[in-house]
Enzyme design. Structure first.
Site, short mmCIF file in Angstrom:
data_model
loop_
_atom_site.label_atom_id
_atom_site.label_comp_id
_atom_site.label_asym_id
_atom_site.label_seq_id
_atom_site.Cartn_x
_atom_site.Cartn_y
_atom_site.Cartn_z
N HIS A 184 0.82 -1.21 0.00
CA HIS A 184 0.00 0.00 0.00
C HIS A 184 0.85 1.26 0.00
O HIS A 184 1.97 1.27 0.49
CB HIS A 184 -0.91 0.00 1.23
CG HIS A 184 -1.95 -1.07 1.16
ND1 HIS A 184 -2.97 -1.03 0.23
CD2 HIS A 184 -2.11 -2.20 1.86
CE1 HIS A 184 -3.72 -2.09 0.39
NE2 HIS A 184 -3.23 -2.83 1.37
N SER A 217 7.86 4.00 7.77
CA SER A 217 7.68 2.75 7.05
C SER A 217 6.20 2.52 6.87
O SER A 217 5.37 3.35 7.22
CB SER A 217 8.29 1.61 7.83
OG SER A 217 7.48 1.35 8.95
N LYS A 218 5.88 1.37 6.30
CA LYS A 218 4.47 1.09 6.03
C LYS A 218 3.76 0.57 7.26
O LYS A 218 2.57 0.34 7.26
CB LYS A 218 4.37 0.09 4.88
CG LYS A 218 4.94 0.68 3.60
CD LYS A 218 4.72 -0.16 2.39
CE LYS A 218 5.27 0.60 1.17
NZ LYS A 218 5.11 -0.09 -0.07
N ARG A 219 4.51 0.35 8.31
CA ARG A 219 3.88 -0.16 9.53
C ARG A 219 3.38 0.95 10.43
O ARG A 219 3.98 2.01 10.49
CB ARG A 219 4.88 -1.01 10.31
CG ARG A 219 4.69 -2.45 9.90
CD ARG A 219 5.44 -3.38 10.78
NE ARG A 219 6.09 -4.33 9.88
CZ ARG A 219 7.37 -4.36 9.64
NH1 ARG A 219 8.17 -3.53 10.24
NH2 ARG A 219 7.86 -5.24 8.80
#
Ligand code: GLU
Length: 509
Positions: A20, A259-261
């Site tokens: 995403h 990050s994507k987290r």
């Protein structure tokens, strides 16, 4: 630094569909879009999907949804087409193969037959000797016979770019100026893989050229390979686009790269992915304002501006090259401003999908619900995100039986005991039976008058009533809440609350 010629730019957002979109990517796309719109140029969407191991098919649709949500419409791209279609790299395989061959023919690239096992042994040996790891160029100068033998054996190969063995490479970054790199620092990177697909180094350079890209805005992580890119572009005899390496966005701790987290800092969870912000109920206009000011600054004072104003003022040269953490509080603040600026009907429509999801009620039912017409305007100033509305409004959609009166403190007025609070509930009920019309204003007037007559503080009177109708300590303004609930339901709830207090009194008595 000279000001850029603001001629029509061709800029591209070139995400790799490996998951995403996060806010950093969206910011890059936003700056691309601003520059294209400012210069009357074109904003191009290109999908860089040549890394098949990391490819996630759903992410293309998700990327497009994220861009569309923010209003970043693209002029050329996979779905809308354009003069340089296709805009998906995996569909352009032949273009890259031909260009890799062209570089081989020019003596600027070569087939490398080294097996992964040999490369691993080589790296281990380099580490053991404590010398720089990297390809030792074994295949760079193979004789014609050696090459023929490997081909005859059908050995798999990759194509590597032959970096000059000495000299320096110079490139210019718009924000950092001229950068010089000793060619001995550079590696003969793979530009075409054994699966026949290009790496970023080849694919992006070829496409930027063929698609006539004038400005490349990309993450700072590409600075280190920019000299290689310069060499590749030079080897083809092309011109370099203007390079703008955008500063990294840091996570809220200010330490790591975003990050994507989701990140939890001091017990608070911070969002990172574009669809998470969407699901939390940030408005696209607020996000637009917010992101425009991440790494660029619209104005030292004014924080709120329209898209047109941003386009008008935006300048690539003014981008700040240093990394910054996202000021999340500012996003909340901006979002609450944009929520307040909505017409109540628009806010109601925006809230319906959220309430439907969170309260498990059909959207159509909510759309026709008059309670929302009364309650939405009174919570408008109280929410920072659309997903906060459910907490303010859930009580109104529950049945009287679902309201939990087990917390007696909720029903007891300030400086009062259970007995006194029961009296307040009774006084409220008798008043609500007769007040006409049943609307916030007259109800409020009647309550205030009654409080005076009873010689109690308004707060002591209203507290038990609020607890009775909402089951909460904090809820939207009382009189609008009563109006929204209606006479019958309000009286039912007051009745149940009274019973709960009587039970409490009996237990304590
Ligand atoms: N596909 C690259 C990435 O996602 C694009 C970098 C660029 O814009 O050139 O990082």
């Amino acid at each position: 630094m000279t000001m850029l010629d603001n001629g029509a730019a061709r800029v591209r957002f070139a995400p790799s569909p490996t998951g995403h979109l996060h806010l950093g990517g969206l910011r890059t796309a936003l700056f691309d879009w601003l520059w294209a719109r400012k210069t009357g140029g074109k904003f191009i969407l290109r999908i860089e999907d040549t890394d098949r191991k990391r490819y996630e098919p759903e992410s293309v649709a998700s990327l497009m949804r994220g861009l569309a949500w923010l209003g970043l419409n693209w002029d050329e791209g996979p779905d809308v087409g354009g003069p340089h279609a296709p805009y998906v790299q995996s569909e352009r395989q032949k273009v890259y193969k031909d260009h890799a061959q062209d570089l081989i023919d020019r003596g600027r690239a070569y087939r490398c037959y080294c097996s992964p096992e040999r490369l691993e042994t080589m790296r281990q040996e380099q580490r053991r000797q404590r010398i720089r790891t990297g390809y030792d160029r074994r295949c760079r100068d193979l004789s014609a016979d050696e090459k023929a033998a490997r081909e005859a054996e059908g050995q798999p190969w990759v194509v590597r770019f032959a970096v000059p063995e000495d000299g320096v490479t110079v490139f210019t970054d718009l924000l950092r100026g001229e950068v010089q790199v000793d060619n001995r620092q550079l590696q003969d990177e793979v530009i075409l893989k054994a699966d026949g697909l290009p790496t970023y180094h080849l694919a992006a350079m070829v496409d930027d050229h063929l698609m006539q890209i004038t400005h490349v805005l990309r993450g700072e992580e590409w600075l280190a390979t920019a000299p290689l890119h310069r060499l590749i572009v030079d080897a083809f005899g092309w011109d370099m686009p203007v390079l703008v390496h955008l500063p990294v966005i840091l996570d809220p701790s200010g330490k790591g790269k975003m990050s994507k987290r989701k990140k939890t800092v001091a017990g608070k969870e911070y969002l990172a992915l574009v669809h998470e912000f969407q699901d939390a109920g940030y408005l696209p206009d607020a996000m637009f304002n917010f992101l425009t000011n991440v790494g660029w600054n619209y104005d030292p004072v004014e924080e709120v501006f329209s898209r047109e104003e941003a386009i008008e003022r935006f300048q690539l040269e003014e981008i700040n090259p240093s990394a910054a953490a996202l000021p999340y509080e500012k996003l909340d603040w901006l979002n609450s401003l944009y929520i307040r600026a909505l017409k109540p009907e628009a806010l109601k429509s925006a809230l319906i999908p959220f309430l439907s999801r969170q309260l498990a009620l059909p959207e159509a039912e909510l759309a026709g619900d008059l309670r929302l017409d009364i309650l939405v305007p009174v919570i408008q100033e109280r929410i920072k995100r659309l997903d906060e509305a459910a907490d303010w409004l859930d009580w109104a959609f529950q049945d009287a039986e679902e309201i939990d009166y087990n917390e007696p403190k909720l029903l007891i007025g300030r400086k009062m005991d259970a007995g006194g609070s029961i009296e307040m509930l009774q006084a409220g009920a008798s008043l609500l039976k007769s007040v006409e019309p049943f609307a916030a204003e007259p109800i409020q007037r009647a309550f205030r008058e009654r409080a005076d007559e009873l010689e109690v503080k308004a707060g002591s009177f209203f507290g038990p009533i609020r607890g009775a109708i909402s089951g909460k300590k904090v809820s939207p303004p009382l009189f609008e809440s009563i109006e929204a609930l209606g006479r019958e339901e309000t009286l039912r709830r007051i009745g149940r609350a009274k019973l709960a207090l009587e039970r409490l009194e009996a237990e304590e008595g």
